[in-house]
Design a protein around this motif. Structure first.
Motif, mmCIF file in Angstrom:
data_model
loop_
_atom_site.group_PDB
_atom_site.id
_atom_site.type_symbol
_atom_site.label_atom_id
_atom_site.label_comp_id
_atom_site.label_asym_id
_atom_site.label_seq_id
_atom_site.Cartn_x
_atom_site.Cartn_y
_atom_site.Cartn_z
ATOM 1 N N LYS A 124 0.951 -1.258 -0.183
ATOM 2 C CA LYS A 124 0.068 -0.187 -0.112
ATOM 3 C C LYS A 124 0.668 1.202 -0.133
ATOM 4 N N ARG A 125 2.156 1.305 0.330
ATOM 5 C CA ARG A 125 2.881 2.414 0.442
ATOM 6 C C ARG A 125 4.196 2.279 -0.329
ATOM 7 N N GLN B 22 -0.256 4.399 -1.870
ATOM 8 C CA GLN B 22 0.355 5.612 -1.648
ATOM 9 C C GLN B 22 1.626 5.924 -2.219
ATOM 10 N N THR B 23 2.139 7.026 -2.588
ATOM 11 C CA THR B 23 3.452 6.985 -3.387
ATOM 12 C C THR B 23 4.473 8.149 -2.637
ATOM 13 N N PHE B 24 5.483 7.912 -2.460
ATOM 14 C CA PHE B 24 6.642 8.845 -2.066
ATOM 15 C C PHE B 24 7.738 8.747 -3.122
ATOM 16 N N LEU B 25 8.458 9.885 -3.250
ATOM 17 C CA LEU B 25 9.397 9.921 -4.407
ATOM 18 C C LEU B 25 10.906 10.075 -3.757
ATOM 19 N N PHE B 26 11.737 9.346 -4.583
ATOM 20 C CA PHE B 26 13.176 9.540 -4.375
ATOM 21 C C PHE B 26 13.821 9.835 -5.604
ATOM 22 N N ASP B 27 13.966 10.931 -6.096
ATOM 23 C CA ASP B 27 14.636 11.252 -7.453
ATOM 24 C C ASP B 27 16.016 11.964 -7.457
ATOM 25 N N LYS B 28 16.705 11.263 -6.578
ATOM 26 C CA LYS B 28 18.169 11.984 -6.570
ATOM 27 C C LYS B 28 19.122 10.782 -7.102
ATOM 28 N N VAL B 29 19.033 9.946 -7.685
ATOM 29 C CA VAL B 29 19.856 8.908 -8.136
ATOM 30 C C VAL B 29 20.748 9.500 -9.305
ATOM 31 N N GLU B 30 22.112 9.504 -9.254
ATOM 32 C CA GLU B 30 22.991 10.025 -10.264
ATOM 33 C C GLU B 30 23.532 8.501 -11.105
ATOM 34 N N PRO B 31 24.074 8.861 -11.938
ATOM 35 C CA PRO B 31 24.959 7.660 -12.693
ATOM 36 C C PRO B 31 25.886 6.855 -11.808
ATOM 37 N N ASN B 32 25.901 5.764 -12.067
ATOM 38 C CA ASN B 32 26.884 4.991 -11.136
ATOM 39 C C ASN B 32 26.696 5.515 -9.736
#
Length: 380
Positions: free
Chosen positions: A31-32, A61-71
């Motif tokens: 659910k999360r 329900q959604t949360f976001l982590f959009d900080k991933v870099e290459p490698n």
């Protein structure tokens, strides 16, 4: 023959339009959800908004982590794991290329405990909690991380790039939609194709107990990349070619490729990892620069396998030359010098390869410090 065991518990949903099934797939698990992605592309293509909408309409329900870099960096993964713990998520959804998928696996593992991901990577310790379920949605045909339990993570302080592998990191579901790859620019498309090729060719060449059936489907994967990567190079919107590469990507790095025997090891990958760990270059670019030198070296012990590669994949007598000619034809006959690698850093690269990779010890030819240095110099 050595005993082999086949286990691929990941449910693979493949085909154009299957991204729309993300919501129902996630709702069957929890659910999360934490969506893990890169820093810009998924938002620019509006895929993050689509994913969030699909999940929310399914009651997730959604949360976001959009900080991933290459490698992906260990420090970034630890930041994502802290958010996952705080949010009380029960699944992690990777949306992006191999970096997003590898980061999602690291985040899931670290979120189940209270130690940095590098601790779990360098020890046999397991986190005390349950590892959240993983759903992989690749948007790049390259790593095949959607169907295996491995991840490659970089510690930027030491520049070590290491392999994390745990049974708990096997994705529950992989949603492989070739349409998601249509907007991928040329260079990462080409680099991804080289990664697929190497996932198949490395075990094909290094296998100590080749099996005819394994040879057959690895050769089919290789022929697929050889045929369709030039097609995509000429037309990035060619869906038939994108579909072929997406399926080859998923299969080449799955347990399926070693079903029934036909062992082999990813020794070239082990030599490449220090390049992207030290210089942050694209993994596929590094593989392309090293592949000819690696083939020339293993030819001493695996001339029969290199000959078969030439005959069955390229219809040529000389497998090593055929690979080089193909790389050149798709604009990927690279050199380390072209990638910004400094000659004076070659000893450091060789040292990192010996420390970082669990695979290079299985190379058909010796890969001691001097041997690895020599390979880097051959590729320079």
């Amino acid at each position: 023959m050595p005993l082999t065991e086949f286990n691929l518990p990941t449910r693979v949903i493949f085909g154009e339009g299957v991204f729309d099934r993300l919501g129902e797939g996630a709702a069957a698990i929890g659910k999360r959800a934490l969506i893990v992605s890169g820093q810009k592309t998924m938002r620019r293509l509006e895929l993050l908004d689509r994913a969030a909408d699909l999940l929310e309409r399914a009651g997730v329900q959604t949360f976001l982590f959009d900080k991933v870099e290459p490698n992906p960096r260990a420090s970034t993964i630890d930041e994502g794991a802290a958010l996952a713990r705080l949010s009380g998520i029960d699944m992690v959804i990777a949306l992006g290329g191999g970096s997003a998928m590898d980061a999602a696996k690291g985040i899931a593992l670290a979120a189940a405990g209270h130690k940095p991901v590098w601790h779990y990577l360098t020890t046999s310790d397991n986190p005390e909690g349950d590892v959240p379920a993983l759903i992989m949605v690749p948007t790049v045909s390259a790593s095949g991380s959607e169907v295996n339990s491995g991840a490659v993570i970089t510690d930027w302080d030491s520049h070590q790039k290491r392999v994390l592998s745990r049974p708990t990191l096997q994705p529950v579901t992989a949603i492989v939609d070739p349409e998601l790859t249509l907007s991928l620019p040329l260079q990462p498309t080409l680099a991804g194709g080289i990664d697929i090729f190497c996932h198949a060719v490395e075990p094909y060449i290094t296998a100590s107990h080749p099996e005819p059936l394994n040879d057959g489907w690895r050769e089919a994967m290789l022929r697929t990349v050889v045929e369709y990567l030039p097609v995509v190079r000429g037309d990035l919107r060619n869906l038939k070619a994108r579909r072929a590469l997406a399926w080859a990507s998923t299969m080449a790095c799955s347990a399926f490729s070693s079903l029934g025997g036909g062992d082999g090891s990813m020794t070239l990958h082990g030599i490449e990892h220090p390049l992207s760990g030290l210089y942050d270059i694209a993994h596929g670019d590094g593989l392309a620069a090293l592949l000819p030198a690696w083939l020339a070296d293993v030819l001493r012990e695996r001339s029969d396998r290199v000959r078969l590669l030439g005959e069955r994949v390229f219809g040529a007598d000389d497998g090593q030359k055929a690979v080089e000619d193909w790389l050149r034809s798709v604009g990927m006959r690279l050199r380390l010098e072209n990638l910004g690698v400094k000659q004076e850093s070659i000893p450091d690269l060789a040292r990192l390869a010996k420390v970082s990779s669990p695979w290079i010890k299985h190379n058909p030819t010796p890969l001691e410090f001097d041997d690895i240095e020599r390979l880097y110099r051959m590729a320079y």
